[in-house]
Design an enzyme around this catalytic site. Structure first.
Site, PDB file in Angstrom:
ATOM      1  N   CYS A 181       1.832   0.343  -8.555  1.00  0.00           N
ATOM      2  CA  CYS A 181       2.945   0.821  -7.723  1.00  0.00           C
ATOM      3  C   CYS A 181       4.232   0.942  -8.533  1.00  0.00           C
ATOM      4  O   CYS A 181       5.058   1.791  -8.254  1.00  0.00           O
ATOM      5  CB  CYS A 181       3.146  -0.112  -6.548  1.00  0.00           C
TER       6      CYS A 181
ATOM      7  N   GLY B  46       2.750   2.330   5.323  1.00  0.00           N
ATOM      8  CA  GLY B  46       3.904   1.445   5.555  1.00  0.00           C
ATOM      9  C   GLY B  46       4.761   1.968   6.698  1.00  0.00           C
ATOM     10  O   GLY B  46       5.234   1.212   7.548  1.00  0.00           O
TER      11      GLY B  46
ATOM     12  N   GLY C  84       0.833  -1.201   0.000  1.00  0.00           N
ATOM     13  CA  GLY C  84       0.000   0.000   0.000  1.00  0.00           C
ATOM     14  C   GLY C  84       0.859   1.239   0.000  1.00  0.00           C
ATOM     15  O   GLY C  84       1.985   1.222  -0.496  1.00  0.00           O
ATOM     16  N   SER C  85       0.341   2.288   0.587  1.00  0.00           N
ATOM     17  CA  SER C  85       1.043   3.569   0.526  1.00  0.00           C
ATOM     18  C   SER C  85       2.251   3.597   1.453  1.00  0.00           C
ATOM     19  O   SER C  85       2.278   2.928   2.489  1.00  0.00           O
ATOM     20  CB  SER C  85       0.085   4.694   0.905  1.00  0.00           C
ATOM     21  N   THR C  86       3.238   4.395   1.086  1.00  0.00           N
ATOM     22  CA  THR C  86       4.429   4.546   1.919  1.00  0.00           C
ATOM     23  C   THR C  86       4.049   5.123   3.283  1.00  0.00           C
ATOM     24  O   THR C  86       4.612   4.752   4.307  1.00  0.00           O
ATOM     25  CB  THR C  86       5.461   5.432   1.193  1.00  0.00           C
ATOM     26  N   GLU C  87       3.059   5.976   3.269  1.00  0.00           N
ATOM     27  CA  GLU C  87       2.590   6.600   4.507  1.00  0.00           C
ATOM     28  C   GLU C  87       2.137   5.552   5.535  1.00  0.00           C
ATOM     29  O   GLU C  87       2.564   5.562   6.687  1.00  0.00           O
ATOM     30  CB  GLU C  87       1.434   7.516   4.119  1.00  0.00           C
TER      31      GLU C  87
ATOM     32  N   GLU D 142       4.185  10.192  -6.091  1.00  0.00           N
ATOM     33  CA  GLU D 142       3.445   9.152  -6.785  1.00  0.00           C
ATOM     34  C   GLU D 142       2.039   9.689  -7.060  1.00  0.00           C
ATOM     35  O   GLU D 142       1.341  10.129  -6.144  1.00  0.00           O
ATOM     36  CB  GLU D 142       3.370   7.922  -5.885  1.00  0.00           C
TER      37      GLU D 142
ATOM     38  N   GLU E 169       5.616  -3.492   0.748  1.00  0.00           N
ATOM     39  CA  GLU E 169       5.727  -3.167  -0.674  1.00  0.00           C
ATOM     40  C   GLU E 169       4.953  -1.874  -0.859  1.00  0.00           C
ATOM     41  O   GLU E 169       3.741  -1.853  -0.728  1.00  0.00           O
ATOM     42  CB  GLU E 169       5.162  -4.320  -1.500  1.00  0.00           C
TER      43      GLU E 169
HETATM   44  P1  NAI Z   1      -3.472   2.756   1.942  1.00  0.00           P
HETATM   45  O1  NAI Z   1      -2.033   2.516   2.141  1.00  0.00           O
HETATM   46  O2  NAI Z   1      -4.195   3.597   2.922  1.00  0.00           O
HETATM   47  O3  NAI Z   1      -4.250   1.356   1.915  1.00  0.00           O
HETATM   48  C1  NAI Z   1      -3.669   0.106   1.705  1.00  0.00           C
HETATM   49  C2  NAI Z   1      -4.245  -0.904   2.683  1.00  0.00           C
HETATM   50  O4  NAI Z   1      -3.857  -0.551   4.013  1.00  0.00           O
HETATM   51  C3  NAI Z   1      -5.766  -0.945   2.723  1.00  0.00           C
HETATM   52  O5  NAI Z   1      -6.173  -2.278   2.919  1.00  0.00           O
HETATM   53  C4  NAI Z   1      -6.112  -0.117   3.941  1.00  0.00           C
HETATM   54  O6  NAI Z   1      -7.327  -0.429   4.520  1.00  0.00           O
HETATM   55  C5  NAI Z   1      -4.987  -0.460   4.866  1.00  0.00           C
HETATM   56  N1  NAI Z   1      -4.691   0.543   5.906  1.00  0.00           N
HETATM   57  C6  NAI Z   1      -4.898   1.879   5.867  1.00  0.00           C
HETATM   58  N2  NAI Z   1      -4.461   2.441   7.010  1.00  0.00           N
HETATM   59  C7  NAI Z   1      -3.956   1.452   7.767  1.00  0.00           C
HETATM   60  C8  NAI Z   1      -3.327   1.408   9.052  1.00  0.00           C
HETATM   61  N3  NAI Z   1      -3.144   2.507   9.777  1.00  0.00           N
HETATM   62  N4  NAI Z   1      -2.922   0.231   9.528  1.00  0.00           N
HETATM   63  C9  NAI Z   1      -3.080  -0.890   8.794  1.00  0.00           C
HETATM   64  N5  NAI Z   1      -3.669  -0.917   7.591  1.00  0.00           N
HETATM   65  C10 NAI Z   1      -4.100   0.249   7.076  1.00  0.00           C
HETATM   66  O7  NAI Z   1      -3.679   3.312   0.487  1.00  0.00           O
HETATM   67  P2  NAI Z   1      -4.924   4.120  -0.101  1.00  0.00           P
HETATM   68  O8  NAI Z   1      -5.430   5.120   0.867  1.00  0.00           O
HETATM   69  O9  NAI Z   1      -5.896   3.146  -0.612  1.00  0.00           O
HETATM   70  O10 NAI Z   1      -4.228   4.899  -1.300  1.00  0.00           O
HETATM   71  C11 NAI Z   1      -3.485   6.066  -1.047  1.00  0.00           C
HETATM   72  C12 NAI Z   1      -2.278   6.139  -1.943  1.00  0.00           C
HETATM   73  O11 NAI Z   1      -1.411   5.063  -1.651  1.00  0.00           O
HETATM   74  C13 NAI Z   1      -2.560   6.014  -3.419  1.00  0.00           C
HETATM   75  O12 NAI Z   1      -2.891   7.233  -3.978  1.00  0.00           O
HETATM   76  C14 NAI Z   1      -1.259   5.502  -3.930  1.00  0.00           C
HETATM   77  O13 NAI Z   1      -0.366   6.569  -4.161  1.00  0.00           O
HETATM   78  C15 NAI Z   1      -0.734   4.650  -2.812  1.00  0.00           C
HETATM   79  N6  NAI Z   1      -0.980   3.208  -3.021  1.00  0.00           N
HETATM   80  C16 NAI Z   1       0.046   2.413  -3.344  1.00  0.00           C
HETATM   81  C17 NAI Z   1      -0.169   1.085  -3.591  1.00  0.00           C
HETATM   82  C18 NAI Z   1       0.921   0.178  -3.962  1.00  0.00           C
HETATM   83  O14 NAI Z   1       0.669  -0.852  -4.526  1.00  0.00           O
HETATM   84  N7  NAI Z   1       2.151   0.468  -3.649  1.00  0.00           N
HETATM   85  C19 NAI Z   1      -1.491   0.508  -3.533  1.00  0.00           C
HETATM   86  C20 NAI Z   1      -2.518   1.418  -3.122  1.00  0.00           C
HETATM   87  C21 NAI Z   1      -2.242   2.715  -2.900  1.00  0.00           C
END
Ligand code: NAI
Ligand code: MG
Length: 782
Positions: A291, A240, A235-238, A388, A257
């Protein structure tokens, strides 16, 4: 000629939803369970904004139930014979294939991605992942001897490749005998729920796979659960970063990742028509919500105008629209929030002076659509060159020389992937190792396979998914269980007093950039032996470490040397230590009061260990993966870069050698904080280094207080990896602070190795932690 619509029927998927009353339950312990939270949220179709289903929201209690179910299933599943586990994975793969159409349609409806891509890419790759890992389950005993499961794994995935990410997470985990709780992304839960049904159909034992839907709060509950042994996150670096901080010091294993801003590098001799199709796959595949999207187009100046023109012509022909239309190239953006993010960043790009270009046609209005977009005339430091965007927006820049291309490519805090376009194979293979990224595609882009590892360098995260390298994320050494919870040391200590001539009273200097230097602060601290003070060392500070990091960075020759070259230097090092072994043994006696026999043993073991790593320099090599395409896929271990090493206090010589040698054997340069209470064998060691042709800057030694020096290393932006052997508190602070630049860490929370034992103090684990795998894809075929 006008194209008419070519819709794929969504009937079967809509019927499946209807069959569930458009409302789901959680899949826990092999049963469908109503959420304790009693809460639900909705999933919609981004192409039409139509409601699809109500999804249960898993709260803390639901997560707890799922984790406990996984814990209960663990002993049985991990003891299930490898080949029986293999058959379950194989059955999953077969069932995904049998239900491929339903999966593709459901995925396209839920995510907005085109049916063409779910049908040809997402779903086949998900099945492929289970087939491939069925094989690894079968082969665990023979191919991974000495390894065991980790335990209960928490897995959190994003919305961009819902089923594929699920497969990448679940297949290796259960193949290696772990049990899992997976949380899909809140926007795209449906294929995970269908997958759970499939687990039921193949009679996967209850609790091996648990699916808890929900949002970030649900994910956080999973991360926090004390029973979880490992978190795998995409998911997002934030987020992560948050997870890295939360798991710090808990001993939970972690793989991340994260995001990327991957360069797509085009040299002037490339086949431009091929490049244009490559660009389409790089940034308009999956609406750019990828990503590893090739979102930064770096073009050699001489061909830039020509290429931009060709790209624009191609963009005019792309079709944006309903994900269910087989003729759609770019589907819908996953959500209004993501659409807004894209719009905001594009506006920023224009405000910062970039030239934006979009095709003449307009997007349909009934869903969350965004047109393919090209930016030219942007500077490398502008927001859209660095952030990104995660949408169909390509940012183009030019370069003149090869050197400049590499510099631009690496001008990012990320390092997930890169693609290189040139008809000159020599040039391509010269550039590939210079780009800091986990995957490098040559004359191709965005291709994936279960047999190849995928994952990042730098802020794109760490750990690999796929390939043999990916399996190590889901196993641990059987020797781990032998590692003690208390410091291990020589006992009993002798009472032999050394003659006073050996009790040196000068202040030992530090060693930075190949030179002995005084501490910046001018302070020193006493080194106490069993019978009083035996010497002094400099008390290093922030400035000393900064100088050491700089020296480690400016050292260029070591990494570029061949393994054979490094081996010769290390053999020489061992030989020179051997020549002075009496002196080193006496030093150990004076510092620790160990018996002469034990002191001699520590020195002998240290010499042996240097020989071991000298031998490994040209033998710890990579693989050529058997990927499914016509490709040579080279998996190469590369050094991490500049590594900080905080040595154990115990075994001051052997602990130093056991940690520093594997790192430098693999081509890293190091900043070393030696044993705090017994640092003199490290400061003696630089005399051995100096006589052994180890180039200046490869090993930099800063003595002082570990608690003061470690945080500086952990926070340092230019340190790529950090090993810490010490207390639980120290381990926690290292992992916590590492989240800043996502440096690779290896710590020992409350665990103390017996460095005398080869199964704890040396081996491939040390080399794996000194390297990261880069996969280079080289297509063939005329
Ligand atoms: P996100 O990182 O918030 O979500 C990814 C997963 O993490 C989701 O299942 C979400 O429910 C979960 N999550 C969110 N906050 C969490 C926490 N505090 N603890 C544990 N799990 C948590 O990503 P989001 O908001 O969907 O997208 C935001 C940005 O992230 C996108 O604009 C993109 O730039 C990036 N992104 C990168 C991805 C990648 O494959 N590297 C995939 C999705 C988003
Ligand atoms: Mg949806």
């Amino acid at each position: 000629m006008e194209y008419g619509p070519a819709p794929e029927s969504s009937e079967a998927a809509l019927n499946w939803l209807k069959g569930h009353g458009n409302k789901f339950r959680l899949y826990i312990d092999g049963k469908w369970q109503t959420p304790v939270s009693k809460k639900y949220f909705e999933s919609t179709n981004p192409s039409t904004k139509d409601f699809l289903a109500k999804i249960p929201w898993g709260g803390i209690k639901d997560v707890d139930k799922a984790v406990k179910a996984a814990e209960k299933a663990l002993p049985g599943w991990s003891k299930t014979a490898s080949h029986v586990r293999a058959r379950y994975l194989y059955a999953i793969a077969r069932h995904i294939q049998k239900n491929a159409r339903l999966f593709s349609v459901l995925e396209s409806l839920d995510n907005g991605k085109t049916i063409r891509e779910t049908r040809d890419i997402d779903i086949p790759l998900a099945a492929r992942h289970f087939y491939h890992h069925a094989g690894w389950a079968q082969l665990m005993d023979t191919e991974l001897p000495g390894f065991q499961k980790i335990g209960v794994i928490g897995q959190i995935i994003p919305w961009n490749f819902p089923l594929m990410m699920l497969a990448w997470k679940i297949a290796p985990a259960i193949a290696m005998g772990n049990t899992v709780v997976l949380k899909p992304a809140e926007l795209t839960s449906l294929t995970a729920l269908l997958f759970a049904e499939l687990c039921e159909q193949i009679k996967l034992p209850a609790g091996v796979v648990n699916i808890v839907t929900g949002d970030g709060e649900t994910g956080a509950a999973l991360v926090d659960h004390p029973v979880i042994n490992k978190i795998a996150f995409t998911g997002s670096t934030e987020v992560g970063r948050i997870i890295r901080q939360k798991t710090a010091g808990t001993g939970k294993k972690l793989s991340l990742e994260l995001g990327g801003k991957s360069p797509f590098v085009v040299f002037e001799d490339s086949d431009l028509d091929g490049v244009v199709e490559g660009v389409v796959d790089a940034i308009w595949f999956n609406q750019g919500e990828v990503c590893c999207a090739g979102s930064r187009l770096l073009v050699q100046e001489s061909i830039a105008a020509k290429l931009y023109k060709k790209i624009k012509t191609r963009m005019e022909k792309l079709r944006v629209g309903d994900s269910m239309d087989k003729a759609t190239d770019i589907g819908a953006i996953v959500s209004p929030t993501q659409l807004k993010t894209i719009e905001t960043l594009v506006k920023k790009g224009i405000d910062e002076g970039g030239q934006m270009w979009q095709p003449s046609w307009a997007c349909p209005k009934d869903g969350y659509f965004y047109p393919p977009t090209l930016f030219t005339g942007v500077t490398p430091s502008s927001t859209i060159s660095q952030e990104e965007i995660f949408g169909p927006v390509l940012v183009a820049m030019t370069f003149r020389t090869h050197q400049e291309a590499v510099k631009l490519a690496n001008n990012t805090r990320y390092g997930l992937a890169a693609s290189i376009w040139t008809e000159n194979i020599n040039l391509a293979l010269d550039i590939a190792p210079k780009i800091k990224a986990g995957t490098v595609w040559i004359n191709c882009t965005n291709i994936f396979d279960a047999a190849s590892g995928f994952g990042g360098y730098r802020e794109s995260g760490f750990g690999r998914e796929g390939g043999k390298e990916g399996l190590y994320e889901y196993v641990r050494s059987i020797h781990d269980d032998k590692i003690s919870n208390h410091p291990v040391d020589y006992k009993p200590r002798s009472t032999v007093r050394l003659s006073s001539s050996l009790q040196i009273d000068r202040t030992a200097k530090m060693y930075i950039g190949g030179k002995q230097v005084r501490p910046d602060g001018g302070y020193s601290m006493p080194v106490m032996g069993p019978h009083g003070q035996i010497g002094e060392v400099g008390e290093g500070n922030r400035k000393d470490l900064r100088n050491a990091v700089e020296a480690a960075h400016s050292q260029q020759t070591w990494t570029a040397m061949t393994g054979h070259g490094r081996a010769q230097v290390l053999y020489y090092l061992a030989e020179n230590l051997d020549a002075r072994k009496l002196e080193f043994a006496q030093r150990l006696i004076s510092m620790l009061g160990v018996t002469p026999k034990d002191a001699r043993e520590e020195v002998e073991l240290s010499i042996k260990r240097i020989y071991f790593y000298a031998a490994m320099t040209d033998k710890y090599d990579g693989q050529v993966h058997h990927t499914i395409y016509r490709n040579v896929t080279l998996a190469m271990p590369e050094p991490i870069g500049v590594m900080g090493i905080v040595c154990p206090n115990e075994f001051p010589l052997l602990g130093f050698v056991s940690t520093v040698l594997p790192a430098i054997a693999m081509g890293n340069t190091t900043v070393v904080v030696p044993s705090e209470n017994a640092p003199l064998s490290a400061t003696d060691f630089y005399q051995v280094i100096e006589t052994s042709d180890v180039p200046g800057g490869v090993i930099n030694i800063v003595t002082g207080k570990k608690d003061q020096l470690t945080p500086v290393l952990a926070n340092h932006y230019d340190i790529d990896g950090l090993w810490y052997f010490g207390t639980t508190e120290g381990s926690k602070s290292v992992e916590f602070a590492s989240a800043e630049n996502m440096k690779r860490t290896w710590v020992s929370p409350g665990k103390f190795r017996d460095w005398r034992k080869d199964d704890q103090g040396q081996g491939a684990e040390f080399l794996r932690n000194s390297t990261q795998i880069k996969n280079i894809w080289i297509p063939y075929g005329a």
